[in-house]
Write a protein that holds these residues in place. Structure first.
Motif, PDB file in Angstrom:
ATOM      1  N   LEU A 163       0.863  -1.164   0.000  1.00 12.80           N
ATOM      2  CA  LEU A 163       0.000   0.000   0.000  1.00 12.80           C
ATOM      3  C   LEU A 163       0.908   1.225   0.000  1.00 12.80           C
ATOM      4  CD1 LEU A 163      -2.688  -0.935   2.692  1.00 12.80           C
ATOM      5  CD2 LEU A 163      -3.021  -0.825   0.215  1.00 12.80           C
ATOM      6  N   VAL A 164       0.642   2.157  -0.887  1.00 16.25           N
ATOM      7  CA  VAL A 164       1.479   3.340  -1.008  1.00 16.25           C
ATOM      8  C   VAL A 164       0.625   4.584  -0.888  1.00 16.25           C
ATOM      9  CG1 VAL A 164       3.103   4.616  -2.448  1.00 16.25           C
ATOM     10  CG2 VAL A 164       3.141   2.122  -2.450  1.00 16.25           C
ATOM     11  N   GLU A 165       0.922   5.412   0.125  1.00  6.53           N
ATOM     12  CA  GLU A 165       0.224   6.671   0.319  1.00  6.53           C
ATOM     13  C   GLU A 165       0.922   7.786  -0.453  1.00  6.53           C
ATOM     14  OE1 GLU A 165       0.205   4.497   4.388  1.00  6.53           O
ATOM     15  OE2 GLU A 165       1.613   4.878   2.750  1.00  6.53           O
ATOM     16  N   SER A 166       0.146   8.765  -0.875  1.00 10.39           N
ATOM     17  CA  SER A 166       0.697   9.936  -1.529  1.00 10.39           C
ATOM     18  C   SER A 166      -0.215  11.124  -1.279  1.00 10.39           C
ATOM     19  CB  SER A 166       0.877   9.707  -3.033  1.00 10.39           C
ATOM     20  OG  SER A 166      -0.365   9.454  -3.663  1.00 10.39           O
ATOM     21  N   GLY A 167       0.276  12.319  -1.557  1.00 11.94           N
ATOM     22  CA  GLY A 167      -0.524  13.521  -1.425  1.00 11.94           C
ATOM     23  C   GLY A 167      -0.232  14.352  -0.201  1.00 11.94           C
ATOM     24  N   GLY A 168       0.639  13.882   0.672  1.00  9.41           N
ATOM     25  CA  GLY A 168       0.988  14.645   1.856  1.00  9.41           C
ATOM     26  C   GLY A 168       1.851  15.843   1.510  1.00  9.41           C
ATOM     27  N   GLY A 169       2.014  16.728   2.494  1.00  8.54           N
ATOM     28  CA  GLY A 169       2.820  17.911   2.279  1.00  8.54           C
ATOM     29  C   GLY A 169       2.522  18.981   3.297  1.00  8.54           C
ATOM     30  N   LEU A 170       2.978  20.186   3.010  1.00  2.00           N
ATOM     31  CA  LEU A 170       2.783  21.342   3.884  1.00  2.00           C
ATOM     32  C   LEU A 170       1.565  22.130   3.432  1.00  2.00           C
ATOM     33  CD1 LEU A 170       3.875  23.219   6.147  1.00  2.00           C
ATOM     34  CD2 LEU A 170       5.230  24.345   4.371  1.00  2.00           C
ATOM     35  N   VAL A 171       0.677  22.432   4.369  1.00  2.00           N
ATOM     36  CA  VAL A 171      -0.535  23.176   4.062  1.00  2.00           C
ATOM     37  C   VAL A 171      -0.814  24.160   5.196  1.00  2.00           C
ATOM     38  CG1 VAL A 171      -2.051  21.451   5.123  1.00  2.00           C
ATOM     39  CG2 VAL A 171      -2.945  22.954   3.331  1.00  2.00           C
ATOM     40  N   GLN A 172      -1.426  25.293   4.868  1.00  2.00           N
ATOM     41  CA  GLN A 172      -1.758  26.297   5.867  1.00  2.00           C
ATOM     42  C   GLN A 172      -3.018  25.927   6.637  1.00  2.00           C
ATOM     43  OE1 GLN A 172      -1.980  30.062   3.796  1.00  2.00           O
ATOM     44  NE2 GLN A 172       0.229  30.339   3.877  1.00  2.00           N
ATOM     45  N   PRO A 173      -3.151  26.409   7.875  1.00  2.00           N
ATOM     46  CA  PRO A 173      -4.389  26.175   8.620  1.00  2.00           C
ATOM     47  C   PRO A 173      -5.605  26.644   7.829  1.00  2.00           C
ATOM     48  CG  PRO A 173      -2.721  27.083  10.056  1.00  2.00           C
ATOM     49  CD  PRO A 173      -2.164  27.169   8.657  1.00  2.00           C
ATOM     50  N   GLY A 174      -6.661  25.834   7.847  1.00  2.00           N
ATOM     51  CA  GLY A 174      -7.858  26.133   7.081  1.00  2.00           C
ATOM     52  C   GLY A 174      -7.829  25.604   5.666  1.00  2.00           C
ATOM     53  N   GLY A 175      -6.693  25.098   5.242  1.00  2.00           N
ATOM     54  CA  GLY A 175      -6.547  24.592   3.893  1.00  2.00           C
ATOM     55  C   GLY A 175      -7.054  23.173   3.725  1.00  2.00           C
ATOM     56  N   SER A 176      -6.899  22.660   2.511  1.00  2.00           N
ATOM     57  CA  SER A 176      -7.373  21.324   2.170  1.00  2.00           C
ATOM     58  C   SER A 176      -6.259  20.497   1.555  1.00  2.00           C
ATOM     59  CB  SER A 176      -8.544  21.399   1.183  1.00  2.00           C
ATOM     60  OG  SER A 176      -9.637  22.104   1.722  1.00  2.00           O
ATOM     61  N   LEU A 177      -6.408  19.192   1.674  1.00  2.00           N
ATOM     62  CA  LEU A 177      -5.436  18.261   1.128  1.00  2.00           C
ATOM     63  C   LEU A 177      -6.151  16.955   0.824  1.00  2.00           C
ATOM     64  CD1 LEU A 177      -2.362  18.748   0.714  1.00  2.00           C
ATOM     65  CD2 LEU A 177      -1.980  17.459   2.819  1.00  2.00           C
ATOM     66  N   ARG A 178      -5.738  16.275  -0.228  1.00  2.00           N
ATOM     67  CA  ARG A 178      -6.317  14.988  -0.598  1.00  2.00           C
ATOM     68  C   ARG A 178      -5.231  13.923  -0.616  1.00  2.00           C
ATOM     69  NH1 ARG A 178      -7.776  12.338  -5.869  1.00  2.00           N
ATOM     70  NH2 ARG A 178      -9.701  11.121  -5.548  1.00  2.00           N
ATOM     71  N   LEU A 179      -5.382  12.919   0.234  1.00  2.00           N
ATOM     72  CA  LEU A 179      -4.446  11.812   0.293  1.00  2.00           C
ATOM     73  C   LEU A 179      -4.962  10.639  -0.529  1.00  2.00           C
ATOM     74  CD1 LEU A 179      -3.544  11.757   4.104  1.00  2.00           C
ATOM     75  CD2 LEU A 179      -2.528  13.130   2.271  1.00  2.00           C
ATOM     76  N   SER A 180      -4.038   9.916  -1.147  1.00  2.00           N
ATOM     77  CA  SER A 180      -4.384   8.740  -1.926  1.00  2.00           C
ATOM     78  C   SER A 180      -3.667   7.515  -1.369  1.00  2.00           C
ATOM     79  CB  SER A 180      -3.993   8.926  -3.397  1.00  2.00           C
ATOM     80  OG  SER A 180      -4.695   9.998  -3.986  1.00  2.00           O
ATOM     81  N   CYS A 181      -4.313   6.368  -1.481  1.00  2.00           N
ATOM     82  CA  CYS A 181      -3.739   5.097  -1.070  1.00  2.00           C
ATOM     83  C   CYS A 181      -3.923   4.127  -2.223  1.00  2.00           C
ATOM     84  CB  CYS A 181      -4.433   4.584   0.196  1.00  2.00           C
ATOM     85  SG  CYS A 181      -3.940   2.929   0.718  1.00  2.00           S
ATOM     86  N   ALA A 182      -2.829   3.699  -2.820  1.00  2.00           N
ATOM     87  CA  ALA A 182      -2.872   2.797  -3.961  1.00  2.00           C
ATOM     88  C   ALA A 182      -2.322   1.429  -3.582  1.00  2.00           C
ATOM     89  CB  ALA A 182      -2.071   3.380  -5.119  1.00  2.00           C
ATOM     90  N   ALA A 183      -3.026   0.381  -3.983  1.00  2.00           N
ATOM     91  CA  ALA A 183      -2.607  -0.986  -3.700  1.00  2.00           C
ATOM     92  C   ALA A 183      -1.939  -1.606  -4.913  1.00  2.00           C
ATOM     93  CB  ALA A 183      -3.794  -1.838  -3.281  1.00  2.00           C
ATOM     94  N   SER A 184      -0.909  -2.404  -4.663  1.00  2.00           N
ATOM     95  CA  SER A 184      -0.258  -3.161  -5.719  1.00  2.00           C
ATOM     96  C   SER A 184      -0.002  -4.583  -5.230  1.00  2.00           C
ATOM     97  CB  SER A 184       1.059  -2.505  -6.153  1.00  2.00           C
ATOM     98  OG  SER A 184       1.981  -2.465  -5.082  1.00  2.00           O
ATOM     99  N   GLY A 185      -0.124  -5.544  -6.135  1.00  2.00           N
ATOM    100  CA  GLY A 185       0.080  -6.932  -5.781  1.00  2.00           C
ATOM    101  C   GLY A 185      -1.154  -7.634  -5.245  1.00  2.00           C
ATOM    102  N   PHE A 186      -2.214  -6.897  -4.970  1.00  2.00           N
ATOM    103  CA  PHE A 186      -3.478  -7.473  -4.505  1.00  2.00           C
ATOM    104  C   PHE A 186      -4.590  -6.468  -4.760  1.00  2.00           C
ATOM    105  CE2 PHE A 186      -4.299  -5.230  -0.446  1.00  2.00           C
ATOM    106  CZ  PHE A 186      -3.109  -4.539  -0.326  1.00  2.00           C
ATOM    107  N   THR A 187      -5.830  -6.926  -4.652  1.00  2.00           N
ATOM    108  CA  THR A 187      -6.981  -6.060  -4.876  1.00  2.00           C
ATOM    109  C   THR A 187      -7.641  -5.696  -3.553  1.00  2.00           C
ATOM    110  OG1 THR A 187      -8.444  -7.957  -5.233  1.00  2.00           O
ATOM    111  CG2 THR A 187      -7.415  -6.985  -7.171  1.00  2.00           C
ATOM    112  N   LEU A 188      -8.222  -4.506  -3.518  1.00  2.00           N
ATOM    113  CA  LEU A 188      -8.861  -3.995  -2.315  1.00  2.00           C
ATOM    114  C   LEU A 188     -10.372  -4.227  -2.288  1.00  2.00           C
ATOM    115  CD1 LEU A 188      -7.077  -0.528  -1.957  1.00  2.00           C
ATOM    116  CD2 LEU A 188      -6.660  -2.595  -0.605  1.00  2.00           C
ATOM    117  N   ASP A 189     -10.945  -4.732  -3.353  1.00  2.00           N
ATOM    118  CA  ASP A 189     -12.399  -4.731  -3.499  1.00  2.00           C
ATOM    119  C   ASP A 189     -13.161  -5.562  -2.468  1.00  2.00           C
ATOM    120  OD1 ASP A 189     -12.612  -6.904  -6.484  1.00  2.00           O
ATOM    121  OD2 ASP A 189     -11.644  -7.176  -4.535  1.00  2.00           O
ATOM    122  N   THR A 190     -12.508  -6.497  -1.800  1.00  2.00           N
ATOM    123  CA  THR A 190     -13.171  -7.282  -0.757  1.00  2.00           C
ATOM    124  C   THR A 190     -12.716  -6.888   0.650  1.00  2.00           C
ATOM    125  OG1 THR A 190     -11.532  -9.068  -0.800  1.00  2.00           O
ATOM    126  CG2 THR A 190     -13.397  -9.236  -2.318  1.00  2.00           C
TER     127      THR A 190
END
Length: 121
Positions: free
Chosen positions: A4-31
């Motif tokens: 599982l690999v997370e991405s999208g982190g970083g520095l953001v100001q208070p009140g701001g928004s951020l979107r994190l992603s989690c991508a799977a490899s080698g297996f499926t998440l559907d179950t």
């Protein structure tokens, strides 16, 4: 390889928004249940949000309810965490995890490496 690999982190100001992603490899998440956890310096690991395999059920920690939204796209084998109205106390390393038990407890056998989120002016 099962990863599982997370991405999208970083520095953001208070009140701001951020979107994190989690991508799977080698297996499926559907179950599987997928959850987001976070760990701030000097604190324990905290369950943030959880989503059922179908995406029909979600659960949030009180500290983020109304501000964060968890979602998934099984066709893309990915899960997301939309974060808004960010506060200083949201600063932490964020991890995604996959398992079979629905909830925010430490019951997940598969974890990502984490991505740093820093909320600061």
């Amino acid at each position: 390889q099962l990863q599982l690999v997370e991405s999208g982190g970083g520095l953001v100001q208070p009140g701001g928004s951020l979107r994190l992603s989690c991508a799977a490899s080698g297996f499926t998440l559907d179950t599987l249940v997928v959850a987001w956890f976070r760990q701030a310096p000097g604190k324990g690991r905290e369950g943030v949000a959880c989503i059922s395999s179908s995406g029909l059920s979600t659960q949030y920690a009180d500290s983020v309810k109304g501000r964060f939204t968890i979602s998934r796209d099984n066709a893309k084998n990915a899960v997301y965490l939309q974060m808004q109205s960010l506060k200083h106390e949201d600063t932490a390393i964020y991890y995604c995890a996959a398992g079979k038990i629905y909830g925010l407890g430490l019951t997940y056998p598969t974890w990502g490496q984490g991505t740093q989120v820093t909320v600061s002016s």
